[in-house]
Design an enzyme around this catalytic site. Structure first.
Site, PDB file in Angstrom:
ATOM      1  N   SER A 132       0.865  -1.170   0.000  1.00 29.90           N
ATOM      2  CA  SER A 132       0.000   0.000   0.000  1.00 29.90           C
ATOM      3  C   SER A 132       0.904   1.223   0.000  1.00 29.90           C
ATOM      4  O   SER A 132       1.875   1.288   0.767  1.00 29.90           O
ATOM      5  CB  SER A 132      -0.923  -0.001   1.221  1.00 29.90           C
ATOM      6  OG  SER A 132      -1.876   1.036   1.085  1.00 29.90           O
ATOM      7  N   GLU A 133       0.608   2.182  -0.857  1.00 25.44           N
ATOM      8  CA  GLU A 133       1.585   3.235  -1.132  1.00 25.44           C
ATOM      9  C   GLU A 133       1.835   4.162   0.058  1.00 25.44           C
ATOM     10  O   GLU A 133       2.783   4.953   0.042  1.00 25.44           O
ATOM     11  CB  GLU A 133       1.201   4.029  -2.386  1.00 25.44           C
ATOM     12  CG  GLU A 133      -0.148   4.712  -2.330  1.00 25.44           C
ATOM     13  CD  GLU A 133      -1.243   3.894  -3.009  1.00 25.44           C
ATOM     14  OE1 GLU A 133      -1.221   2.650  -2.902  1.00 25.44           O
ATOM     15  OE2 GLU A 133      -2.136   4.504  -3.622  1.00 25.44           O
ATOM     16  N   ASN A 134       1.012   4.067   1.102  1.00 24.32           N
ATOM     17  CA  ASN A 134       1.287   4.847   2.303  1.00 24.32           C
ATOM     18  C   ASN A 134       2.307   4.167   3.214  1.00 24.32           C
ATOM     19  O   ASN A 134       2.320   4.409   4.422  1.00 24.32           O
ATOM     20  CB  ASN A 134      -0.007   5.149   3.069  1.00 24.32           C
ATOM     21  CG  ASN A 134      -0.778   3.910   3.446  1.00 24.32           C
ATOM     22  OD1 ASN A 134      -0.868   2.974   2.660  1.00 24.32           O
ATOM     23  ND2 ASN A 134      -1.340   3.891   4.631  1.00 24.32           N
TER      24      ASN A 134
END
Lengths: 218, 227, 218, 227
Positions: free
Chosen positions: A53-55
């Site tokens: 997840s890009e976070n």
């Protein structure tokens, strides 16, 4: 979209399942916000696929039980998630270095339109609509080794989402490799759209009728 | 003795000037330093440019900063959140400027600022309208655009643990933009859930070394309530 | 170097001590390999100064007791060191991001020559000598907020190391702010070399005689 | 099941081709994967370009790789070490090519390769002979030079702990170039002192996530003996 009576389009969950079948063990995968996130539900636990997840979460696991929520652990869709054994955290610059650097085997994006040259439009339906909000879509589209799109074949009003050239603002140029729609699985190659699979009862002629850009059988 | 821990919000916010570029950590509400944002509202600096991934949820935190009229411009990747009422209203009324930047480009521009890199080339946004007006250049047969470093005058950071040297850890995905912004700003102000003794943090695990931190305020606010 | 009988040049250790006196609490400091490393010995423990070593160590402490050596913990000079409470490790890209990004308050370099325009030459004495070896000197010289040089005032054969223009290959352009020699402490500003302090018995005329570039009193 | 742990050196070295660019971790001998280097010598790939901070000490590790004639070119910041006998001899005899790169530029060029950044501007080396032939450009009134990403075909990495997904930790300053090189190469091969169960590593402390690692060989060699 007018289809023959014996043709049943796939549901979102069926599309997610169909796409999940094509994800082999060992791939590192980012799932776009929204429907693509459901793909994770259809990868069996014994087939190890690492979801990012890009976070800053690598090794995202399923949603937690309500009494086990870690309120500091969310995905890019801002849903509570878990971390699998083997998972790790990183900051945003490292996370997007990973994305931009071509380390993800696959990113699954939702989209408004995909063109036969692989262009994708998934972040804005107009140049003047409201505040533009791109998030991480352009980074993912430009960075992952493979972009697969998961979307309905047509809009609600029946317009084809597979087009000769995108009319909506682009997310990235020439990146889409495969499209999973509710009617078919379609590769995008140098010659355009190549149909790999259609829902039962569907013929290429039927599919072409609801598709703007020319299709061919692989 | 180096002691970056301050006792009052007034000390934490001292010297922030009108017109500052303020980097605000967080992804949605997770890792967003809401108590410091409230302190900034009370401190009163105006005409701010805020850099943050989102544009605030409901009427608290970043949304409150916008609503109280302190912000001239916001640089962000995703101004639409679950409940972006404040931003949407200001935007429609033409009372706030928006620079929409791809999330990874935003992170890398701040990483560059902290790393002494004034500009870099990136493949993100090539061929899109967000590349309009940007220099395009080919390397090894692929097209890239030039992006410049994004410097902060101030960074507001939320941490999990801090010591008196300003070393920080974060909790899970609350790390997000915080370490990047801490390094990209001239004045980095932290709210930390926990204050620990110097030497209590594992040196292999420090996510932001104290060199990037100027002031730490102890804010044991508990769990974030919205995402 | 011919000096008057009543003038005693400082030793390396005295130079290190003199420089250490000017480093205030709270500074983040990189000490160049060689003589500058001795500066750390003259900062009393109660005056907290954080020393960085470019191989990823922030908060370097003194050499360990022989029976307490951690064989994975060295400084840039490849000597065994310790880590102070509050210290941390980072990888090389992060370490040089810290250096290049202007976060160090001070870097103390040794040098062959410093010019009155602040140029410094410290890595090579010829263009064709042997394999060039620059290490981290150029990054430090270009990156730290202040560059102070610690060096003998002249070469062994009596040539001035404070020059109008460097004749050796440059490390960086216009960066040196202060020089600690065995004879004097000299600032470098827009007008050239300004003498802050000389060893006892030394006059500006005496110092000028062993210095190529013009000197003035601050 | 993802399992990047290999049982033999032959598996670890499989497929490395003549002419490869090989990134070798370590600062001096600390964090230098000497057992893998020995494996590479035995594997036999020739005409290599090696990227490493130093050029080897004595006759072991990197020095042995040079001495046995596998290396055409070395990219490094500091070829002089305490005992650089092998490199010095090859260099004087004109049998090896040297590209001397400032240490931070070398690190950043590899970081860029791993991060999808083809090129960036840096202040390091401006006005020096190491900037000869490089594009110079001004940003905000200061001069910078353009540096391009430095990609590896192979990276040889030394770690402290590894799990079967390839997640790594390092010991103290043995971290150095290892995480940067792991991300910059297409094929990353690790020798690790310890192999741990999946889930045993603290997710806040993983210094190289497994996505950057292809193969892990368990090499419990004990303490490094030279620096």
């Amino acid at each position: 979209m007018n289809l023959k009576a014996d043709v049943t389009p796939m549901t979102r969950r069926e599309m997610a399942q169909r796409l999940a079948d094509d994800v082999p063990e060992g791939w590192y995968v980012n799932l776009g916000i929204g429907a693509p996130l459901q793909v994770a539900d259809y990868v069996p636990a014994e087939r190890e696929v690492v979801f990012q997840s890009e976070n800053g979460v690598l090794g995202m696991g399923p949603a937690p039980a309500p009494d086990k929520i870690n309120r500091w652990l969310i995905n890019a869709g801002k849903q509570y998630i878990t971390l699998r054994a083997g998972g790790s955290y990183m900051h945003h610059a490292d996370s997007f270095a990973l994305i931009r650097g071509g380390h993800l085997d696959l990113c699954v994006l939702g989209a408004f339109q995909v063109a036969e040259n692989g262009d994708v439009a998934n972040w804005s339906t107009s140049d003047n609509d409201s505040a533009p909000a791109v998030g991480g879509a352009m980074d993912l589209a430009a960075g992952a080794r493979r972009i697969w799109v998961m979307m309905d074949h047509t809009t609600k009003s029946g317009e084809s989402r597979l087009v000769r050239r995108c009319t909506y603002p682009l997310t990235a140029v020439g990146v889409v490799k495969r499209i999973y729609t509710n009617l078919a699985v379609i590769d995008v190659d140098d010659a355009g759209f190549a149909v790999r699979q259609m829902v039962p009862g569907m013929t290429l002629d039927d599919l072409q009728k609801v598709t703007d850009a020319p299709l061919r059988i692989m | 003795m180096i002691n970056k821990i301050v006792q009052t919000m007034a000390e934490a916010m001292a010297g922030i000037r009108d017109g500052s570029v303020v980097l605000i950590g967080g992804f949605g509400s997770i890792g967003q330093p809401n108590v410091l944002i409230q302190g900034l509202i009370e401190q009163g600096a105006k005409d701010l440019t805020v850099v943050a991934n989102n544009s605030g949820v409901g009427h608290v935190g970043l949304a409150a900063l916008l609503e109280t009229g302190h912000v001239r411009k916001i640089v962000c990747s995703f101004p639409r959140t679950a409940d972006p009422v404040v931003f949407e209203k200001l935007w429609r009324e033409g009372r706030i400027e928006l620079e929409c930047v791809p999330q990874g480009t935003m992170a890398e521009r701040m990483r560059a600022a902290g790393a002494g890199i004034p500009a870099f080339y990136t493949p993100t946004a090539v061929g899109t309208k967000l590349a309009a007006g940007k220099e395009e250049r080919e390397f090894r047969g692929r097209k890239y655009i030039l992006e410049e470093a994004l410097y902060g005058d101030v960074a507001l950071i939320e941490a999990w643990q801090a010591d008196r040297w300003g070393n920080l850890t974060y909790n899970s995905s609350a790390r997000n933009f915080n370490p990047v912004m801490a390094a990209a700003a001239r004045l980095t102000i932290v709210q930390s859930q926990h204050i620990v003794e110097l030497g209590a943090l594992d040196p292999e695990k420090v996510a932001t070394p104290g060199i990037y931190v100027n002031r730490v305020l102890h804010v044991p606010y508990g769990e974030p309530t919205v995402t």
